[in-house]
Write a protein that holds these residues in place. Structure first.
Motif, PDB file in Angstrom:
ATOM      1  N   ALA A 177     -66.552 -56.390 -25.713  1.00 18.02           N
ATOM      2  CA  ALA A 177     -65.854 -55.314 -26.113  1.00 18.02           C
ATOM      3  C   ALA A 177     -66.657 -53.737 -25.763  1.00 18.02           C
ATOM      4  O   ALA A 177     -68.236 -54.148 -25.887  1.00 18.02           O
ATOM      5  CB  ALA A 177     -65.396 -54.961 -27.521  1.00 18.02           C
ATOM      6  N   LEU A 179     -62.638 -53.655 -22.389  1.00 18.27           N
ATOM      7  CA  LEU A 179     -62.897 -54.927 -22.657  1.00 18.27           C
ATOM      8  C   LEU A 179     -63.098 -55.525 -21.331  1.00 18.27           C
ATOM      9  O   LEU A 179     -62.477 -55.409 -20.341  1.00 18.27           O
ATOM     10  CB  LEU A 179     -61.898 -55.587 -23.569  1.00 18.27           C
ATOM     11  CG  LEU A 179     -60.461 -55.949 -23.009  1.00 18.27           C
ATOM     12  CD1 LEU A 179     -60.047 -56.948 -21.895  1.00 18.27           C
ATOM     13  CD2 LEU A 179     -59.629 -55.807 -24.268  1.00 18.27           C
ATOM     14  N   ILE A 200     -64.117 -57.786 -30.734  1.00 15.46           N
ATOM     15  CA  ILE A 200     -63.016 -58.402 -29.978  1.00 15.46           C
ATOM     16  C   ILE A 200     -63.131 -59.975 -30.394  1.00 15.46           C
ATOM     17  O   ILE A 200     -64.030 -60.646 -30.337  1.00 15.46           O
ATOM     18  CB  ILE A 200     -63.252 -58.425 -28.495  1.00 15.46           C
ATOM     19  CG1 ILE A 200     -62.093 -58.991 -27.688  1.00 15.46           C
ATOM     20  CG2 ILE A 200     -64.681 -58.847 -27.784  1.00 15.46           C
ATOM     21  CD1 ILE A 200     -62.101 -58.505 -26.113  1.00 15.46           C
ATOM     22  N   LEU A 245     -58.283 -56.693 -30.322  1.00 10.93           N
ATOM     23  CA  LEU A 245     -59.374 -55.842 -30.067  1.00 10.93           C
ATOM     24  C   LEU A 245     -59.440 -54.952 -30.896  1.00 10.93           C
ATOM     25  O   LEU A 245     -58.385 -53.907 -31.250  1.00 10.93           O
ATOM     26  CB  LEU A 245     -59.105 -55.255 -28.746  1.00 10.93           C
ATOM     27  CG  LEU A 245     -60.252 -54.187 -28.313  1.00 10.93           C
ATOM     28  CD1 LEU A 245     -61.464 -54.738 -27.910  1.00 10.93           C
ATOM     29  CD2 LEU A 245     -59.882 -53.215 -27.098  1.00 10.93           C
TER      30      LEU A 245
END
Length: 415
Positions: free
Chosen positions: A138, A145, A175, A186
């Motif tokens: 992330a 991402l 994440i 996320l």
């Protein structure tokens, strides 16, 4: 007052007090603790019985360590780093990396393993899927991402191209893959704290996950997300409950895992994390971990603001604590048991030993106090009682300044 965006620049040159000596041990521990300081990652073996650490070797990366995650096999540790972010010369930086390290099964010593990956921007969190086939990363700004293949030998492989443009929200902070390995969550914190200059909504972005490819499923948030700043989440080990620390509002949300949407649209429970929820001090909820037994959940509260006193910037006050909650095993409802003093400032990461007897917390930086002293950065040792409550044992002071923050630390069990 000084907000969290500019706080670290005021600590330049502020050093922790000299550290105490770490213990000595004649036998290797099965549990180890890794803690970063700038680009360095130091290994500590863990003496659970005596709530003590034994300091061992240090390895370095080419930039400041942001986060790390072990492979499910316990043979490898994946580390993401950047010269951007807090304490750096520039906010965004220009060097962003992912490295694999092999973990020695007897000592926990780390050795570089395979090639270094170059990343598109500053990584703020990383994790590995349940099968150990993909590294997920992330990025906070711009919020994004990436997914990278993990080769059969544990080295990092190619990036998996995603077939569609994904909604990655504002300011991704974590994440995670769900325990069934079918969804990715996320956690996007947004920017909605009182001190944020730019205001954005927070959200939990849910994606389907198959063969490293993500597909949009849902965005979970109350209303428009403007009173919802999630930071981290953790899963109950046996029940379908998801515990989420809400950074900007100092709340604990509980959701139920859902086979279709990943998690429920609405939370099952919402709890305060501060001992005094009415406090006017600037506060942030921090990382969260469910106890290995599933009976308790822990998260930190962090105070960070500086104020002017006689021409000097000093701690403005607030709660730096670890909040302990008991979990109702029938419903998943958490009940606050305790807010224990963290004995350090800004506990950004912590770990719980797999036996559930010890919690080890790491603060990021030293803090100048009103009485002219400096509260040093530290690794704090807490015993976990059978009732889930914590008992502070000791601090190991760490040499950490604005350019060398203790930004990540975590517990790993050896293979």
């Amino acid at each position: 007052m000084v907000d969290r965006r500019t706080f670290t620049t005021l600590l330049a040159g502020t050093m922790a007090a000299p550290g105490v000596s770490f213990g000595q041990s004649s036998t290797p521990a099965k549990n180890v603790f890794y803690a970063s300081a700038g680009p360095e990652l130091t290994l500590y073996s863990v003496d659970v019985d005596n709530a003590a650490l034994v300091k061992h070797d240090t390895v370095s990366t080419a930039a400041n360590i942001q986060y790390a995650w072990p492979h499910p096999s316990k043979q490898y540790l994946y580390v993401v780093s950047s010269n951007g972010g807090p304490g750096s010369a520039g906010v965004t930086g220009n060097r962003h990396l992912a490295n694999a390290f092999r973990i020695d099964p007897s000592s926990g010593a780390l050795t570089p393993h395979g090639a270094t990956l170059t990343l598109p921007s500053r990584p703020i969190h990383t994790s590995v899927d349940i099968a150990g086939e993909y590294l997920l990363i992330a990025y906070n700004d711009p919020s994004n991402l990436t997914v990278h293949r993990i080769n059969a030998d544990g080295t990092l492989g190619e990036r998996i191209e995603q077939p569609a443009t994904l909604d990655t929200g504002k300011f991704a902070h974590q994440i995670r893959v769900t325990p069934d390995n079918k969804h990715v969550i996320l956690v996007t914190r947004g920017n909605n704290a009182p001190t944020d200059k730019t205001v954005n909504p927070g959200s939990l972005k849910i994606f389907g996950f198959r063969d490293g490819v993500l597909t949009p499923v849902a965005a979970i948030q109350p209303g428009d997300g403007m009173q919802f700043g999630p930071r981290h989440l953790d899963f109950h080990p046996t029940q379908p409950w998801v515990y989420v620390s809400i950074e900007s509002q100092n709340k604990l949300y509980v959701y139920k895992r859902d086979p279709v949407t990943g998690i429920s649209r609405e939370p099952l429970f919402i709890k305060d994390t501060l001992s005094d929820p009415a406090s006017k001090a600037e506060q942030l909820a921090g990382p969260i971990h469910v106890h290995p037994s599933g009976r308790f959940v822990y998260l930190t509260n962090r105070a960070f603001t500086l104020t002017d006193v006689e021409g000097k910037k000093v701690f403005a006050g607030g709660e730096n604590s670890v909040a302990a909650f008991a979990i109702d095993q029938a419903t998943g409802e958490p009940t606050l048991l305790q807010n224990i003093d963290g004995h350090a400032n800004y506990l950004r990461t912590f770990g719980v030993d797999p036996g559930g007897r010890l919690l080890v917390a790491a603060s990021v930086w030293p803090m100048p106090m009103r009485d002219g002293t400096t509260m040093p950065a530290a690794i704090g040792m807490f015993r976990i009682g059978g009732d889930g409550k914590l008992e502070f044992v000791r601090n190991y002071e760490i040499d950490a300044a604005a350019q060398k923050q203790q930004f990540w630390a975590g517990m790993v069990t050896l293979a």
